[in-house]
Design a protein around this motif. Structure first.
Motif, PDB file in Angstrom:
ATOM      1  N   ALA A 182     -41.311 -35.381 -64.657  1.00 15.77           N
ATOM      2  CA  ALA A 182     -39.998 -35.487 -64.020  1.00 15.77           C
ATOM      3  C   ALA A 182     -39.904 -36.744 -63.157  1.00 15.77           C
ATOM      4  N   ALA A 183     -40.997 -37.070 -62.476  1.00 14.29           N
ATOM      5  CA  ALA A 183     -41.010 -38.277 -61.645  1.00 14.29           C
ATOM      6  C   ALA A 183     -40.960 -39.540 -62.499  1.00 14.29           C
ATOM      7  N   ALA A 184     -41.592 -39.486 -63.674  1.00 15.83           N
ATOM      8  CA  ALA A 184     -41.647 -40.659 -64.546  1.00 15.83           C
ATOM      9  C   ALA A 184     -40.367 -40.845 -65.354  1.00 15.83           C
ATOM     10  N   PHE A 185     -39.616 -39.772 -65.556  1.00 17.46           N
ATOM     11  CA  PHE A 185     -38.483 -39.800 -66.489  1.00 17.46           C
ATOM     12  C   PHE A 185     -37.449 -40.875 -66.185  1.00 17.46           C
ATOM     13  N   PRO A 186     -36.953 -41.045 -64.961  1.00 20.57           N
ATOM     14  CA  PRO A 186     -35.869 -42.020 -64.742  1.00 20.57           C
ATOM     15  C   PRO A 186     -36.226 -43.437 -65.198  1.00 20.57           C
ATOM     16  N   ALA A 187     -37.414 -43.901 -64.845  1.00 19.06           N
ATOM     17  CA  ALA A 187     -37.799 -45.259 -65.230  1.00 19.06           C
ATOM     18  C   ALA A 187     -38.000 -45.371 -66.732  1.00 19.06           C
ATOM     19  N   GLU A 188     -38.584 -44.337 -67.334  1.00 14.35           N
ATOM     20  CA  GLU A 188     -38.810 -44.358 -68.770  1.00 14.35           C
ATOM     21  C   GLU A 188     -37.482 -44.343 -69.522  1.00 14.35           C
ATOM     22  N   ARG A 189     -36.574 -43.486 -69.117  1.00 14.65           N
ATOM     23  CA  ARG A 189     -35.292 -43.382 -69.799  1.00 14.65           C
ATOM     24  C   ARG A 189     -34.434 -44.623 -69.590  1.00 14.65           C
ATOM     25  N   ALA A 190     -34.624 -45.308 -68.457  1.00 14.25           N
ATOM     26  CA  ALA A 190     -33.850 -46.518 -68.183  1.00 14.25           C
ATOM     27  C   ALA A 190     -34.099 -47.593 -69.238  1.00 14.25           C
ATOM     28  N   VAL A 191     -35.331 -47.655 -69.747  1.00 11.74           N
ATOM     29  CA  VAL A 191     -35.652 -48.637 -70.783  1.00 11.74           C
ATOM     30  C   VAL A 191     -34.845 -48.344 -72.045  1.00 11.74           C
ATOM     31  N   LEU A 192     -34.804 -47.086 -72.437  1.00  7.59           N
ATOM     32  CA  LEU A 192     -34.032 -46.685 -73.612  1.00  7.59           C
ATOM     33  C   LEU A 192     -32.544 -46.885 -73.383  1.00  7.59           C
ATOM     34  N   ASP A 193     -32.052 -46.485 -72.224  1.00 12.69           N
ATOM     35  CA  ASP A 193     -30.618 -46.610 -71.944  1.00 12.69           C
ATOM     36  C   ASP A 193     -30.176 -48.074 -71.951  1.00 12.69           C
ATOM     37  N   GLU A 194     -31.039 -48.963 -71.482  1.00  8.20           N
ATOM     38  CA  GLU A 194     -30.738 -50.399 -71.497  1.00  8.20           C
ATOM     39  C   GLU A 194     -30.545 -50.876 -72.933  1.00  8.20           C
ATOM     40  N   PHE A 195     -31.402 -50.411 -73.824  1.00  4.48           N
ATOM     41  CA  PHE A 195     -31.290 -50.751 -75.243  1.00  4.48           C
ATOM     42  C   PHE A 195     -30.014 -50.163 -75.839  1.00  4.48           C
ATOM     43  N   LEU A 196     -29.763 -48.886 -75.589  1.00  4.16           N
ATOM     44  CA  LEU A 196     -28.608 -48.217 -76.180  1.00  4.16           C
ATOM     45  C   LEU A 196     -27.283 -48.761 -75.660  1.00  4.16           C
ATOM     46  N   ALA A 197     -27.294 -49.330 -74.460  1.00  5.05           N
ATOM     47  CA  ALA A 197     -26.075 -49.905 -73.887  1.00  5.05           C
ATOM     48  C   ALA A 197     -25.787 -51.310 -74.407  1.00  5.05           C
ATOM     49  N   SER A 198     -26.694 -51.863 -75.199  1.00  3.32           N
ATOM     50  CA  SER A 198     -26.578 -53.256 -75.639  1.00  3.32           C
ATOM     51  C   SER A 198     -25.940 -53.352 -77.020  1.00  3.32           C
ATOM     52  N   ASP A 199     -25.036 -54.293 -77.156  1.00  2.95           N
ATOM     53  CA  ASP A 199     -24.385 -54.561 -78.437  1.00  2.95           C
ATOM     54  C   ASP A 199     -25.230 -55.480 -79.304  1.00  2.95           C
ATOM     55  N   ILE A 200     -25.937 -56.394 -78.671  1.00  5.63           N
ATOM     56  CA  ILE A 200     -26.823 -57.325 -79.365  1.00  5.63           C
ATOM     57  C   ILE A 200     -28.168 -57.302 -78.651  1.00  5.63           C
ATOM     58  N   VAL A 201     -29.239 -57.220 -79.422  1.00  6.64           N
ATOM     59  CA  VAL A 201     -30.597 -57.226 -78.864  1.00  6.64           C
ATOM     60  C   VAL A 201     -31.358 -58.374 -79.504  1.00  6.64           C
ATOM     61  N   ILE A 202     -31.892 -59.247 -78.663  1.00  5.03           N
ATOM     62  CA  ILE A 202     -32.702 -60.384 -79.105  1.00  5.03           C
ATOM     63  C   ILE A 202     -34.157 -60.045 -78.782  1.00  5.03           C
ATOM     64  N   VAL A 203     -35.007 -60.029 -79.780  1.00  5.45           N
ATOM     65  CA  VAL A 203     -36.399 -59.634 -79.573  1.00  5.45           C
ATOM     66  C   VAL A 203     -37.318 -60.806 -79.905  1.00  5.45           C
ATOM     67  N   GLY A 204     -38.020 -61.297 -78.890  1.00  2.00           N
ATOM     68  CA  GLY A 204     -39.030 -62.325 -79.102  1.00  2.00           C
ATOM     69  C   GLY A 204     -40.316 -61.673 -79.568  1.00  2.00           C
ATOM     70  N   ALA A 205     -40.710 -61.970 -80.810  1.00  2.00           N
ATOM     71  CA  ALA A 205     -41.836 -61.270 -81.429  1.00  2.00           C
ATOM     72  C   ALA A 205     -42.814 -62.259 -82.058  1.00  2.00           C
TER      73      ALA A 205
END
Length: 198
Positions: free
Chosen positions: A70-93
């Protein structure tokens, strides 16, 4: 519109993938001046590799989380939410030892969430995270056939994003950058020509 830029190269100013992600971000923000650009640097601000706590926080229903999850969830979910909120994702790979950097894999591990970015229907996986554009800035020291014996970089990214519902990745590629400075410079110039057409 939100544009998310992800960088994972550990080589700093010598990174070709970072040159490409910068060029892509510059091009797209010029085309879309109203866009918000979010930048996540997985080297200067790394995500830890997942463990039992973060795996539970990411993948288990919130009502079954223990105190640590429960303590870890907000930070972990924020990473996913940042991705899902994005229309374009640029990935340096960049390719490191025939695959992607481990810090980029740690980011991907936050995106593969059952019931959110994928599910199973009639015994087959179904991606749920479609509707966004993903552009991969790929850099490689040599030249590799996609899906060849030593190529586990672009193939992994194609498979992962297709699994979560994004099958049509766009690749901007700079290859043979380890073959010498002239070839490296030409690879970057060729990649920038492709970026101008995005």
């Amino acid at each position: 519109m939100q544009i998310l830029r992800i960088d994972s190269a550990t080589t700093g100013a010598n990174s070709v993938s970072r040159v490409l992600t910068q060029a892509i971000a510059d091009h797209l923000t010029a085309k879309h001046p109203e866009a918000t650009l979010i930048e996540r640097d997985l080297v200067s601000d790394p995500l830890p590799h997942i463990d039992s706590i973060t795996t539970g926080a990411i993948r288990m229903p919130q009502d079954s989380h223990d105190e640590a999850m429960a303590a870890a969830f907000p930070a972990e979910r924020a990473v996913l939410d940042e991705f899902l909120a994005s229309d374009i994702v640029i990935v340096g790979a960049p390719m490191y030892n025939f695959t992607i950097p481990s810090q980029l894999k740690a980011w991907l591990d936050r995106l593969g969430v059952p019931g959110v970015t994928f599910t199973y229907k009639d015994g087959a996986p179904q991606g749920l995270a479609g509707g966004r554009r993903v552009i991969i800035a790929s850099s490689r020291g040599g030249a590799y056939e996609i899906g060849g014996a030593a190529e586990h970089q672009e193939t992994l990214l194609r498979d992962f994003f297709a699994f979560i519902g994004i099958p049509d990745l766009e690749f901007v590629r700079a290859e043979k950058i380890g073959f010498g400075p002239d070839i490296r410079d030409q690879a970057i110039a060729d990649a920038k020509e492709l970026i101008a057409q995005l």
